[in-house]
Design a protein around this motif. Structure first.
Motif, PDB file in Angstrom:
ATOM      1  N   GLY A   1       7.901   4.008  -5.578  1.00 53.14           N
ATOM      2  CA  GLY A   1       8.811   4.926  -6.260  1.00 53.14           C
ATOM      3  C   GLY A   1      10.138   5.151  -5.563  1.00 53.14           C
ATOM      4  N   GLY A   2      10.399   4.408  -4.472  1.00 56.65           N
ATOM      5  CA  GLY A   2      11.669   4.566  -3.774  1.00 56.65           C
ATOM      6  C   GLY A   2      11.730   5.758  -2.836  1.00 56.65           C
ATOM      7  N   ILE A   3      10.588   6.383  -2.570  1.00 54.73           N
ATOM      8  CA  ILE A   3      10.587   7.550  -1.679  1.00 54.73           C
ATOM      9  C   ILE A   3       9.857   7.252  -0.369  1.00 54.73           C
TER      10      ILE A   3
ATOM     11  N   PRO B   1      12.202   8.013   2.995  1.00 50.54           N
ATOM     12  CA  PRO B   1      12.292   9.457   3.304  1.00 50.54           C
ATOM     13  C   PRO B   1      10.949  10.067   3.701  1.00 50.54           C
ATOM     14  N   LEU B   2       9.859   9.627   3.042  1.00 52.15           N
ATOM     15  CA  LEU B   2       8.535  10.148   3.362  1.00 52.15           C
ATOM     16  C   LEU B   2       8.133   9.757   4.778  1.00 52.15           C
ATOM     17  N   LEU B   3       8.388   8.501   5.147  1.00 52.63           N
ATOM     18  CA  LEU B   3       8.082   8.038   6.503  1.00 52.63           C
ATOM     19  C   LEU B   3       8.915   8.803   7.532  1.00 52.63           C
ATOM     20  N   PHE B   4      10.188   9.037   7.206  1.00 48.18           N
ATOM     21  CA  PHE B   4      11.083   9.770   8.112  1.00 48.18           C
ATOM     22  C   PHE B   4      10.570  11.192   8.333  1.00 48.18           C
TER      23      PHE B   4
ATOM     24  N   PHE C   1       0.520  18.190   2.693  1.00 49.66           N
ATOM     25  CA  PHE C   1       1.871  17.716   2.382  1.00 49.66           C
ATOM     26  C   PHE C   1       1.833  16.383   1.640  1.00 49.66           C
ATOM     27  N   ILE C   2       0.961  15.482   2.071  1.00 48.76           N
ATOM     28  CA  ILE C   2       0.970  14.112   1.546  1.00 48.76           C
ATOM     29  C   ILE C   2       0.287  13.990   0.197  1.00 48.76           C
ATOM     30  N   LYS C   3      -0.600  14.924  -0.157  1.00 50.61           N
ATOM     31  CA  LYS C   3      -1.407  14.737  -1.365  1.00 50.61           C
ATOM     32  C   LYS C   3      -0.559  14.756  -2.634  1.00 50.61           C
ATOM     33  N   GLY C   4       0.545  15.507  -2.628  1.00 54.06           N
ATOM     34  CA  GLY C   4       1.431  15.498  -3.787  1.00 54.06           C
ATOM     35  C   GLY C   4       2.087  14.139  -3.994  1.00 54.06           C
ATOM     36  N   PHE C   5       2.487  13.507  -2.883  1.00 51.25           N
ATOM     37  CA  PHE C   5       3.080  12.167  -2.969  1.00 51.25           C
ATOM     38  C   PHE C   5       2.045  11.142  -3.432  1.00 51.25           C
ATOM     39  N   LEU C   6       0.812  11.276  -2.959  1.00 53.23           N
ATOM     40  CA  LEU C   6      -0.243  10.342  -3.368  1.00 53.23           C
ATOM     41  C   LEU C   6      -0.527  10.475  -4.858  1.00 53.23           C
TER      42      LEU C   6
END
Length: 258
Positions: free
Chosen positions: A96-98, A101-104, A131-136
């Motif tokens: 998704g192109g994020i 930023p997510l890694l940073f 924090f990560i579960k929303g991105f997953l």
């Protein structure tokens, strides 16, 4: 060998059902759900979203703290199965192109914890999982290949759920003794006024659901111009107002202009 493994699994489940039957039933439900996900992933994720909405009530009625953490477990299991399914079928994994930023943010967060020692590592990892579960969940929905036809099929279900949630919220405002307290939900107030929270247990969660449904119905009202969508838009807008959540209200007003 396979028969032996089946026998061992049955023996373990039998032991669980005798010793802790409710936990065994919960474990069996999770396994059946994951199998169903492999067969019909889109419908399985829809069921999971409905579970998220009613998770607080289910936790209260089952009296099992583990139910409150099934969203994290479910998201991680679904992510693993989805990636394994795509790799097995040699399908492209969509991004998704994020990722950068997510890694940073991940590196920055862990470095900050190492340098400043703000909280112990188990607490930091637990916070990172939240924090990560929303991105997953975003990646899950992205890689399911949901199209316009799927949205047309699933959207009426969410509208019905939204109307039911709103009506239950109205009943909760009028008679909290009968509609909120038996669910383990204590009436909440803001600015001296009772807030609408329905069966979701918190005005913030209720407002978030109503805000999302407002965006759907507002778009339908704008393009389809049917009275039913105008009515739904007014209902969900009123629900956000009665939740007294200023951030959500500002968000849907901004979304409307955009």
């Amino acid at each position: 060998m396979s028969k032996f493994l089946v026998f061992v699994l049955l023996a373990i489940f039998s032991h669980f059902f005798v010793q802790v039957p409710f936990f065994a039933l919960l474990l069996l439900t999770v396994i059946c759900y994951l199998v169903f996900f492999l067969v019909s992933p889109k419908k399985a994720v829809l069921i999971f979203l409905f579970f998220l909405i009613s998770q607080g009530v289910l936790t209260y009625f089952t009296r099992m703290p583990i139910v409150a953490n099934l969203d994290e477990l479910g998201i991680f299991c679904i992510t693993f199965l989805l990636l394994a399914r795509k790799l097995y079928k040699r399908e492209k994994i969509l991004t998704g192109g994020i990722e950068i930023p997510l890694l940073f943010l991940t590196i920055l967060g862990f470095l900050s914890n190492i340098i400043n020692r703000i909280v112990p590592w188990p607490v930091a990892v637990g916070g990172y999982i939240l924090f990560i579960k929303g991105f997953l969940l975003f990646y899950i929905l992205l890689n399911l290949g949901i199209n316009t036809e799927d949205l047309k099929k699933f959207k009426p279900m969410f509208y019905l759920l939204g109307v039911f949630t709103f009506l239950y919220g109205v009943l909760g405002l009028i008679w909290p003794k009968f509609f909120l307290i038996p669910l383990g939900i204590m009436p909440d107030t803001r600015f001296g006024f009772p807030t609408m929270q329905s069966f979701m247990g918190h005005p913030g969660a209720f407002a978030a659901l109503m805000g999302i449904l407002y965006c759907f119905s507002f778009t339908d009202a704008l393009y389809k111009k049917r009275p039913i969508y105008i009515l739904l838009t007014l209902i969900f807008f009123l629900a956000v107002i009665l939740s007294f959540r200023r951030t959500t209200l500002a968000g849907i007003i901004l979304a409307s202009f955009v």
